[in-house]
Design a protein around this motif. Structure first.
Motif, PDB file in Angstrom:
ATOM      1  N   CYS A  46      76.262  75.345   8.253  1.00 11.12           N
ATOM      2  CA  CYS A  46      77.593  75.179   8.746  1.00 11.12           C
ATOM      3  C   CYS A  46      77.833  76.488   9.392  1.00 11.12           C
ATOM      4  N   CYS A  49      80.697  78.750   7.145  1.00  9.34           N
ATOM      5  CA  CYS A  49      80.247  79.329   5.923  1.00  9.34           C
ATOM      6  C   CYS A  49      78.836  79.359   5.572  1.00  9.34           C
ATOM      7  N   CYS A  64      80.904  72.167   7.913  1.00  9.94           N
ATOM      8  CA  CYS A  64      80.655  71.325   6.815  1.00  9.94           C
ATOM      9  C   CYS A  64      82.203  70.658   6.426  1.00  9.94           C
ATOM     10  N   CYS A  67      84.715  73.272   4.801  1.00  7.07           N
ATOM     11  CA  CYS A  67      85.481  74.035   5.756  1.00  7.07           C
ATOM     12  C   CYS A  67      86.265  73.290   6.432  1.00  7.07           C
TER      13      CYS A  67
HETATM   14 ZN   LIG Z   1      81.058  75.335   5.823  1.00  6.77          ZN
END
Ligand SMILES: [Zn+2]
Ligand SMILES: [Zn+2]
Length: 239
Positions: A46, A49, A64, A67
């Protein structure tokens, strides 16, 4: 001259694997076997994150689901070098509790690589997650501060060891899960001198990211002090 002394020293004190102690040919930190046991996080992950994706075709700017849902994350970017598993746990616990401070030098190299997206975005200061002073007295050193100081040698960014403080004594997070972790560290951190944080792009440095509740509390205090952005960079993360 320096090289000669270094080579003579090598004869008597050859570099050893920080995990198993095997004598190494060069100063890479780990022998091939111990190195292969570690699970380094690599793309695809991601973009926000840093959570690794399984079996997804490499695409640019993949975010992702977590997030996308969690719009108000306090972090600009989060990155970790390793997945937290038995192999990485041993190295981290040795740094944290067994005075294996030389591990910090090797881990800083990994942080340097894992943080490439963060360096690209731009950074002003590295701040280690602080310990309460009573814990620091007991342990003699803060492993996250050691990591930051080693990383500073590679990335040449200022390390701020004094602005962010842990003013509330908390119980070790390891005995708690989820909501209890959030409650345990709530309002545990503060910024002593907000003027030194105001407008800065901060990277929080720590050994492990578990649920992220400690890092989020640090971010809360830094945001309150006027930090422009906050990234997190940890040696390992729980997936
Ligand atoms: Zn993420
Ligand atoms: Zn080894």
């Amino acid at each position: 001259m320096k090289e000669i002394i270094k080579n003579i020293l090598k004869l008597f004190l050859p570099p050893r694997c920080i995990k198993c102690g095997t004598v190494l040919g060069d100063d890479d930190g780990l022998c091939p076997e111990c190195f292969n046991n570690l699970n380094f996080i690599s793309e695809p992950y991601c973009q926000k994150c840093g959570r690794p994706f399984e079996e997804i075709k490499k695409q640019k700017k993949l975010i992702c689901g977590k997030c996308l849902k969690e719009k108000q994350s306090p972090f600009r970017l989060s990155r970790s070098a390793l997945i937290y598993d038995d192999a990485s746990k041993d190295l981290i616990l040795a740094l944290k509790f067994m005075d294996k401070t030389e591990n910090a030098k090797v881990m800083a190299k990994w942080l340097h690589i894992a943080g490439k997206d963060i360096w690209q975005e731009g950074v002003d200061v590295l701040i280690p997650v602080p310990l309460h002073y009573t814990r620091l007295l007991k342990r003699k050193y803060n492993q996250s501060a050691l990591l930051s100081l080693e990383l500073n040698k590679l990335i040449k960014k200022e390390v701020d060891l004094s602005s962010l403080v842990k003013h509330k004594k908390t119980k070790p997070q390891v005995q708690f899960s989820g909501k209890e972790r959030i409650k345990n560290v709530k309002d545990a951190f503060m910024v002593k001198n907000p003027e030194s944080i105001k407008g800065k792009r901060v990277v929080l440095i720590d050994d492990v990211m578990t649920t992220g509740s400690t890092l989020k509390e640090c971010a809360k205090a830094l945001k309150k002090a006027g930090a422009k952005s906050i990234d997190t960079l940890t040696v390992a993360r729980v997936i």
